[in-house]
Write an enzyme that holds these catalytic residues in place. Sequence first.
Site, PDB file in Angstrom:
ATOM      1  N   GLY A 193       0.790  -1.232   0.000  1.00  0.00           N
ATOM      2  CA  GLY A 193       0.000   0.000   0.000  1.00  0.00           C
ATOM      3  C   GLY A 193       0.816   1.273   0.000  1.00  0.00           C
ATOM      4  O   GLY A 193       0.361   2.293   0.505  1.00  0.00           O
ATOM      5  N   LEU A 225     -10.027  -9.049 -12.466  1.00  0.00           N
ATOM      6  CA  LEU A 225     -11.437  -8.700 -12.302  1.00  0.00           C
ATOM      7  C   LEU A 225     -12.201  -9.096 -13.565  1.00  0.00           C
ATOM      8  O   LEU A 225     -11.757  -8.818 -14.685  1.00  0.00           O
ATOM      9  CB  LEU A 225     -11.568  -7.192 -12.049  1.00  0.00           C
ATOM     10  N   HIS A 234       0.277   0.269 -13.153  1.00  0.00           N
ATOM     11  CA  HIS A 234       1.002  -0.944 -13.560  1.00  0.00           C
ATOM     12  C   HIS A 234       2.482  -0.593 -13.717  1.00  0.00           C
ATOM     13  O   HIS A 234       2.814   0.441 -14.312  1.00  0.00           O
ATOM     14  CB  HIS A 234       0.432  -1.478 -14.875  1.00  0.00           C
TER      15      HIS A 234
HETATM   16  C1  GAR Z   1       3.125  -1.332  -7.523  1.00  0.00           C
HETATM   17  O1  GAR Z   1       4.409  -1.361  -8.056  1.00  0.00           O
HETATM   18  C2  GAR Z   1       2.081  -1.432  -8.619  1.00  0.00           C
HETATM   19  O2  GAR Z   1       2.457  -0.771  -9.794  1.00  0.00           O
HETATM   20  C3  GAR Z   1       1.999  -2.914  -8.819  1.00  0.00           C
HETATM   21  O3  GAR Z   1       2.076  -3.460  -7.530  1.00  0.00           O
HETATM   22  C4  GAR Z   1       2.839  -2.588  -6.696  1.00  0.00           C
HETATM   23  C5  GAR Z   1       2.034  -2.293  -5.464  1.00  0.00           C
HETATM   24  O4  GAR Z   1       2.806  -1.600  -4.523  1.00  0.00           O
HETATM   25  N1  GAR Z   1       0.804  -3.298  -9.493  1.00  0.00           N
HETATM   26  C6  GAR Z   1       0.713  -4.319 -10.327  1.00  0.00           C
HETATM   27  O5  GAR Z   1       1.643  -5.064 -10.577  1.00  0.00           O
HETATM   28  C7  GAR Z   1      -0.662  -4.510 -10.932  1.00  0.00           C
HETATM   29  N2  GAR Z   1      -0.582  -5.373 -12.080  1.00  0.00           N
HETATM   30  P1  GAR Z   1       2.127  -0.909  -3.269  1.00  0.00           P
HETATM   31  O6  GAR Z   1       1.190  -1.938  -2.633  1.00  0.00           O
HETATM   32  O7  GAR Z   1       3.264  -0.571  -2.373  1.00  0.00           O
HETATM   33  O8  GAR Z   1       1.390   0.292  -3.761  1.00  0.00           O
END
Ligand code: GAR
Length: 217
Positions: free
Chosen positions: A14, A95, A111
């Site tokens: 998060g 989803l 992403h």
């Molecule tokens: C982030 O790097 C986001 O871009 C990626 O997960 C991480 C979450 O970090 N999302 C994906 O890979 C979606 N396909 P966070 O929980 O610290 O924000």
Amino acid sequence: MAKLKLGVMISGSGTNLQAIIDACAEADYPAEIQVVISNRPEAKGLERAEKAGINAICIDHKNFETREAFEGAVHNCLKEHNVELVCLAGFMRILNSDFVNRWRDRMINIHPSLLPSYKGLHTHARAIEDGVRFGGCTIHFVRPEMDNGPILMQAAVPIAYDETPESLAAKTLTYEHKMYPAAIRMIAEGKARVSGNKVAFNGIDSGDVGIISPATK
Ligand code: GAR
């Protein structure tokens, strides 16, 4: 002016959620978080939300027999909290198209790659392996096909010679944290909207600085 009501969906640490929380704490920020939903009870982001005094709800997908039932519960929760824009911030479950279409043009995702390159998982490792000079990150409106949809904002991040997936992830995250609050602000202020399969901007400069990597001097 009324603030745009956000629902943030997470699965893990998060840090992007934290960037949005911090932005919303500023008095003139045009959006506010109504609810944070995690599909994993252990997600650290839930604690971040609680600490900020925001409704933090776990809807554990494991408690549902079908994807449709899980998504129905998520949809109801978002509606109960009067959410106007759904922000997927490290939400790691696919989803179904029914859910995605119900939130069409009202749901964005971040992403960690320069889409449409490197959809899916392990984006940084794959970019390093291919020897491309830039990784990056993308915020886009969500469509039923995975990691697809009108692109709102991107950051290009040069890949160093000794880059590791971990170092590239860390570098890229700093840009994700700058982009997510800025992207939400553009939508809230009516400066970015979906037009066909692209995003149209109003009164926003595209930025005119090209980057060369490796540096030429
Ligand atoms: C982030 O790097 C986001 O871009 C990626 O997960 C991480 C979450 O970090 N999302 C994906 O890979 C979606 N396909 P966070 O929980 O610290 O924000």
